[in-house]
Design a protein around this motif. Sequence first.
Motif, PDB file in Angstrom:
ATOM      1  N   SER A 161       6.286  10.905  43.504  1.00  0.00           N
ATOM      2  CA  SER A 161       6.956  12.140  43.091  1.00  0.00           C
ATOM      3  C   SER A 161       5.915  13.143  42.625  1.00  0.00           C
ATOM      4  CB  SER A 161       7.957  11.863  41.965  1.00  0.00           C
ATOM      5  OG  SER A 161       8.931  10.932  42.366  1.00  0.00           O
ATOM      6  N   GLN A 162       6.223  14.422  42.814  1.00  0.00           N
ATOM      7  CA  GLN A 162       5.332  15.476  42.354  1.00  0.00           C
ATOM      8  C   GLN A 162       6.118  16.757  42.121  1.00  0.00           C
ATOM      9  OE1 GLN A 162       2.723  17.234  45.332  1.00  0.00           O
ATOM     10  NE2 GLN A 162       3.868  16.228  46.967  1.00  0.00           N
ATOM     11  N   TRP A 163       5.590  17.580  41.230  1.00  0.00           N
ATOM     12  CA  TRP A 163       6.146  18.913  41.014  1.00  0.00           C
ATOM     13  C   TRP A 163       5.107  19.772  40.314  1.00  0.00           C
ATOM     14  CZ3 TRP A 163      10.318  21.235  42.881  1.00  0.00           C
ATOM     15  CH2 TRP A 163      10.626  22.500  42.379  1.00  0.00           C
ATOM     16  N   PRO A 164       4.740  20.903  40.871  1.00  0.00           N
ATOM     17  CA  PRO A 164       5.047  21.382  42.218  1.00  0.00           C
ATOM     18  C   PRO A 164       4.356  20.517  43.278  1.00  0.00           C
ATOM     19  CG  PRO A 164       4.253  23.155  40.781  1.00  0.00           C
ATOM     20  CD  PRO A 164       3.957  21.864  40.099  1.00  0.00           C
ATOM     21  N   ALA A 165       4.414  21.005  44.528  1.00  0.00           N
ATOM     22  CA  ALA A 165       3.924  20.210  45.648  1.00  0.00           C
ATOM     23  C   ALA A 165       2.415  20.362  45.849  1.00  0.00           C
ATOM     24  CB  ALA A 165       4.662  20.607  46.924  1.00  0.00           C
ATOM     25  N   SER A 180       5.269  18.519  34.382  1.00  0.00           N
ATOM     26  CA  SER A 180       4.740  19.830  34.779  1.00  0.00           C
ATOM     27  C   SER A 180       4.980  20.896  33.719  1.00  0.00           C
ATOM     28  CB  SER A 180       5.372  20.269  36.105  1.00  0.00           C
ATOM     29  OG  SER A 180       6.734  20.646  35.923  1.00  0.00           O
ATOM     30  N   VAL A 185       8.858  16.689  37.008  1.00  0.00           N
ATOM     31  CA  VAL A 185       9.180  18.048  36.563  1.00  0.00           C
ATOM     32  C   VAL A 185       8.912  18.191  35.066  1.00  0.00           C
ATOM     33  CG1 VAL A 185      11.030  19.726  36.260  1.00  0.00           C
ATOM     34  CG2 VAL A 185      10.852  18.450  38.398  1.00  0.00           C
ATOM     35  N   GLN A 191      11.410  12.068  40.107  1.00  0.00           N
ATOM     36  CA  GLN A 191      11.250  13.508  40.279  1.00  0.00           C
ATOM     37  C   GLN A 191      11.512  14.241  38.970  1.00  0.00           C
ATOM     38  OE1 GLN A 191      10.012  14.817  42.943  1.00  0.00           O
ATOM     39  NE2 GLN A 191      10.104  16.927  42.214  1.00  0.00           N
ATOM     40  N   SER A 192      12.500  13.793  38.222  1.00  0.00           N
ATOM     41  CA  SER A 192      12.795  14.410  36.922  1.00  0.00           C
ATOM     42  C   SER A 192      11.606  14.258  35.976  1.00  0.00           C
ATOM     43  CB  SER A 192      14.042  13.772  36.303  1.00  0.00           C
ATOM     44  OG  SER A 192      15.170  13.982  37.118  1.00  0.00           O
ATOM     45  N   ARG A 199       0.749  20.537  37.002  1.00  0.00           N
ATOM     46  CA  ARG A 199       1.536  19.797  37.992  1.00  0.00           C
ATOM     47  C   ARG A 199       1.695  18.361  37.518  1.00  0.00           C
ATOM     48  NH1 ARG A 199      -1.080  19.203  43.755  1.00  0.00           N
ATOM     49  NH2 ARG A 199      -2.690  18.276  42.445  1.00  0.00           N
TER      50      ARG A 199
END
Length: 252
Positions: free
Chosen positions: A149-153, A125, A122, A118-119, A132
């Motif tokens: 994992s993704q950021w944003p969704a 992104s 982010v 997740q890090s 993203r």
Amino acid sequence: MSPETKDRVINITLGAAAVFFTALAFTSSIFGGKEGENQRYWIVAGVTSSAIAVYVGNSERVRLSAYRDRMKQLATQAEMNYENLVANLAPNAAQAAVIADRTLPSAERDVRRGRLDQSIAVGVSEIAEGTRGVFYSWDSTTRLFKLVSQWPASAIPEVDSGEPAYPALELIAKDGMVLVRGNTASPFNRTAPSVPDERVAVVQVKVNKAVIGILAMDGKMPSAAPSSGFTPRDVRELLLYADLLAAALGAD
């Protein structure tokens, strides 16, 4: 005296000298055109003043050219320093293991990995505005990319062999090719109708000679973006994040 003050004094002096000798040359040309016992002196003064004014102007031109060259050198050096900084940010396996262990104190490896993934998403992104970051695992047997994992969704949960984008993503995963496209429809969105107004970049994530997935970034195509969608620097940063992720997971 500071370099800035020194340059200011020199510029003011050269400017004043140029104005003075230009005015003197003009005045000398007026009186030199009149007959009289001092005519030849005015002619000599006019020629000399004109020569000095030309010399002062040429000196200022040389200084300006040197200043411009210096600015180009500084810009080139700044670019090299940035590239070196990015390259030196790539951690070795031991450093990545420390990052993975400290991300979340836990005995469960999958939990630590989840936080690290997740890090990374982010971080990806933030490479470019409106981007993203997504990380998909890949299973060569089931021929399935699964969202980790993704950021944003809002990325699709999986890409299977029936999807039009699968062959290209599989080629990236297998051969380590880098995909960079602009004005395209992201394969990680499932919207109807598909609008080719996005930019996409995808790289391989390989741990200890085994491909585990792909790391990608996508987003709407801004008007200021290059035709490829992402700049070479953006892609290098994405590769850096992929190396960081691979090093951390490989050290586990």
